[in-house]
Design an enzyme around this catalytic site. Structure first.
Site, PDB file in Angstrom:
ATOM      1  N   CYS A   1      -8.248  -0.421  -2.628  1.00  0.00           N
ATOM      2  CA  CYS A   1      -9.325  -0.177  -3.599  1.00  0.00           C
ATOM      3  C   CYS A   1      -8.744  -0.041  -5.020  1.00  0.00           C
ATOM      4  CB  CYS A   1     -10.065   1.092  -3.184  1.00  0.00           C
ATOM      5  SG  CYS A   1     -11.139   1.792  -4.433  1.00  0.00           S
TER       6      CYS A   1
ATOM      7  N   CYS B   1      -9.662   3.114  -6.898  1.00  0.00           N
ATOM      8  CA  CYS B   1      -8.946   4.245  -6.276  1.00  0.00           C
ATOM      9  C   CYS B   1      -7.526   4.340  -6.824  1.00  0.00           C
ATOM     10  CB  CYS B   1      -8.879   4.074  -4.764  1.00  0.00           C
ATOM     11  SG  CYS B   1     -10.471   4.036  -3.931  1.00  0.00           S
TER      12      CYS B   1
END
Length: 102
Positions: free
Chosen positions: A31, A34
């Site tokens: 991600c 992230c």
């Protein structure tokens, strides 16, 4: 205090039964957003002594993600006295995360 990596085995003791406020970062290695938030989480883990900073890898711990209805990552949830006190979805700045913790 370093960032604590949570599993289904330690989630209850470290988060739900914690005597401190707990910030949990739901994330994954693939991600992009992230990865942007990750260094901020690590920094807060070193700086904040009165708040426990934790991470849950949603790919390794799907049971926790399902329990807290994590549909998008990163999701940051603040727990206080075993209850959800605050929550945000998506990448955040350090200031936004600190505001979430108030």
């Amino acid at each position: 205090m370093a960032v604590l990596h949570l599993t289904k085995e330690n989630f209850e003791s470290e988060v739900l039964k914690s005597d401190k406020k707990v910030l949990v970062d739901f994330w994954a290695t693939w991600c992009g957003p992230c990865q942007m938030v990750g260094p901020i989480i690590e920094e807060l883990g070193e700086e904040l002594e009165d708040i426990k900073i934790c991470k849950v890898d949603v790919d390794k711990e799907p049971e926790i993600s399902i329990k807290y209805n994590i549909m998008s990552i990163p999701t940051l949830i603040v727990f206080e006295n075993g209850e959800i006190a605050n929550k945000t979805i998506g990448a955040c700045t350090k200031d936004e995360i600190l505001e979430l913790l108030k």
